[in-house]
Design an enzyme around this catalytic site. Structure first.
Site, PDB file in Angstrom:
ATOM      1  N   SER A 136       0.819  -1.204   0.000  1.00 24.44           N
ATOM      2  CA  SER A 136       0.000   0.000   0.000  1.00 24.44           C
ATOM      3  C   SER A 136       0.857   1.260   0.000  1.00 24.44           C
ATOM      4  CB  SER A 136      -0.902   0.002   1.240  1.00 24.44           C
ATOM      5  OG  SER A 136      -1.551   1.249   1.403  1.00 24.44           O
ATOM      6  N   TYR A 160      -2.317   5.714  -4.183  1.00 25.49           N
ATOM      7  CA  TYR A 160      -3.227   6.835  -4.006  1.00 25.49           C
ATOM      8  C   TYR A 160      -2.581   8.059  -4.671  1.00 25.49           C
ATOM      9  CZ  TYR A 160      -5.683   4.352  -0.202  1.00 25.49           C
ATOM     10  OH  TYR A 160      -6.397   3.460   0.542  1.00 25.49           O
ATOM     11  N   THR A 186      -5.984   3.259  -6.966  1.00 20.70           N
ATOM     12  CA  THR A 186      -7.208   3.236  -6.158  1.00 20.70           C
ATOM     13  C   THR A 186      -8.008   4.512  -6.366  1.00 20.70           C
ATOM     14  OG1 THR A 186      -6.196   1.790  -4.520  1.00 20.70           O
ATOM     15  CG2 THR A 186      -8.108   3.065  -3.814  1.00 20.70           C
ATOM     16  N   LYS A 276      -8.596   0.012  -8.915  1.00 18.10           N
ATOM     17  CA  LYS A 276      -9.179  -0.569  -7.701  1.00 18.10           C
ATOM     18  C   LYS A 276     -10.279   0.336  -7.157  1.00 18.10           C
ATOM     19  CE  LYS A 276      -7.842  -2.080  -3.014  1.00 18.10           C
ATOM     20  NZ  LYS A 276      -8.728  -1.236  -2.195  1.00 18.10           N
ATOM     21  N   HIS A 300     -13.682  -1.195  -0.894  1.00 20.02           N
ATOM     22  CA  HIS A 300     -12.644  -0.855   0.090  1.00 20.02           C
ATOM     23  C   HIS A 300     -12.887  -1.590   1.411  1.00 20.02           C
ATOM     24  CE1 HIS A 300      -9.314   2.209   0.087  1.00 20.02           C
ATOM     25  NE2 HIS A 300      -9.237   1.781   1.335  1.00 20.02           N
TER      26      HIS A 300
END
Length: 466
Positions: A136, A160, A186, A276, A300
């Site tokens: 992540s 992100y 995402t 995503k 999520h």
């Protein structure tokens, strides 16, 4: 009448074999865990409440997560008979590479807060099992450390796009330089969801010692010992910490990201790209037309919009409409290997596990993650053999029925007309064509108003679980 006799001592000996006790506490508790829920129970016992609730909880009333898990329970399998399943093949091809099992480890943020081994345990376990690991943007281990833990395996990076664009772009460049083969962009986090458990627990990054946390730590001294005697948490994507997870996300995330950002990121990334957080058929079609490599149906883990669509319910329609153009994956709510088998049967190319991985991590570090993978793998093999399919390719929608619990209510003609009028307005902005392949020829997408009109003609559905 039954004849009675005195037992012969020689006959008793084979019945008196005692199992050698396991003296290693970690091995003993992990061997006793037969399901992911068993690992969850161990994790809850061994982890401070605030850290466990951050992992276990979701947004607001936690309705989305409950519905997602319920959806996997509300299925019916249809096994075949008299098929040779003496040899079973669970390998699958996903995003240009091989995975020995049809699932990988999903990206999770702040992972070393759950257990100090964090992403390194996940990456190492994934390497040993031959499945992909996803790091992540909000991970607590560096891109380079994950590569070192999984040097020859499949490493994916979840991105992100944040307010400080240069941080996001730098992470993309580092992941590419480290040989990560897939970027997972995402798109469902313009702001943080309302994670009420965190607020009620006063959970912050880093954790703060308060009277409540000290009392809660008394029966869990090992967690605090690990936390206080290992290197401090570091976040490559956060310039400052100190606040709840929601506050940190709100300060970092940019609600203005759009399709132009997707085009720019694609121009930077040399490998496969997956989007995503896709939650409807129309967006799935648009992304397929833009030529992305994969989409991940996900809400999520229920941690953003509560009452969001159930990814498993979206799967059949999305797989049927765009599965020939993009690789469709699914997450959220997976707690059993049977959930994974059902997803594959209904059109998913792959699945990702988040909480299931973290429950294992909290229950026993690297060994706990290994146990998570082993449990799910055993369940997948058993389910496939009982369905009498010998490979992933043999699974089809005929093997699974999704039973109906929640059904949409009929809408009035007036409501349908208003929806149709709103949908006919031109959307703001257009998607940049940068990095996009030529869109495949496709029939026009079924619009929301069309669905609403069809629903208006139906009799009102019986409320679920009335």
């Amino acid at each position: 009448m039954v004849e009675r006799r005195f037992p012969n001592p020689k006959e008793l000996l084979p019945l008196m074999q005692f199992k050698k006790p396991e003296l290693d506490g970690k091995k003993r508790r992990l061997q006793g865990a037969l399901t992911i829920d068993d690992l969850r129970t161990i994790a809850k016992r061994r982890t401070p409440k605030a850290a466990f609730d951050y992992t276990d909880g979701s947004a607001e009333g936690e309705i989305s997560l409950r519905r997602a898990r319920q959806a996997f329970q509300d299925i019916e399998f249809h096994p075949s008979i008299l098929r040779d399943v003496s040899r079973l093949d669970t390998t699958t091809q996903i995003l240009g590479g091989t995975s020995t099992m049809p699932f990988g480890i999903a990206p999770t943020g702040f992972t070393r807060l759950m257990q100090t081994e964090g992403e390194i345990a996940g990456a190492g376990a994934a390497a040993a099992a031959g499945i992909p690991f996803t790091l992540s943007t909000l991970g607590t281990s560096s891109i380079e450390a994950v590569k070192a833990a999984n040097p020859t395996g499949r490493n994916w990076f979840q991105l992100y796009v944040m307010r400080q664009r240069e941080i996001s772009y730098g992470l993309v460049e580092r992941a590419a330089a480290a040989g990560f083969d897939t970027l997972m962009f995402t798109v469902d986090t313009p702001i943080a969801g309302a994670r009420l458990r965190d607020k009620r627990n006063g959970f912050s990054i880093p954790p703060q010692l308060t009277a409540g946390t000290i009392i809660n730590a008394i029966p869990r001294p090992w967690w605090w010992y690990d936390f206080l005697t290992t290197p401090p948490l570091e976040f490559a994507s956060l310039s400052s910490t100190g606040g709840t997870v929601g506050e940190l996300l709100d300060s970092a995330m940019d609600p203005s990201i759009d399709f132009d950002d997707l085009a720019f990121i694609r121009s930077m990334w040399p490998g496969k790209i997956v989007i995503k957080g896709v939650q409807n058929l129309e967006d799935s079609k648009r992304l397929a037309d833009l030529g992305v490599d994969g989409i991940l149906l996900s809400n999520h883990g229920g941690r953003q919009l509560d009452r969001a669509p159930i990814p498993f319910h979206l799967l059949p329609d999305v797989a049927r409409e765009v599965g020939g153009d993009v690789e469709v994956m699914v997450d959220t709510g997976i707690m059993d290997g049977a959930d994974i088998v059902a997803s594959l049967a209904l059109g998913a190319k792959f699945t990702l596990i988040g909480r299931a991985y973290l429950y294992g991590l909290m229950a026993g570090g690297r060994a706990g993650v290994d146990r998570t993978i082993a449990i799910l793998s055993e369940q997948i093999v058993r389910t496939m053999k009982l369905l009498e399919v010998a490979s992933i390719e043999e699974l089809t929608p005929a093997h699974v029925t999704q039973l109906q619990r929640l059904a949409p209510r009929a809408v009035s003609a007036q409501t349908a007309a208003v929806a149709e009028q709103a949908a006919s307005r031109p959307a703001k902005g257009t998607a940049s064509s940068a990095g996009a392949r030529k869109a495949p020829t496709r029939k026009p997408a079924a619009s929301t108003p069309a669905v609403a009109k069809a629903a208006a003609k139906k009799v009102e559905a019986t409320p679920a679980d009335a």
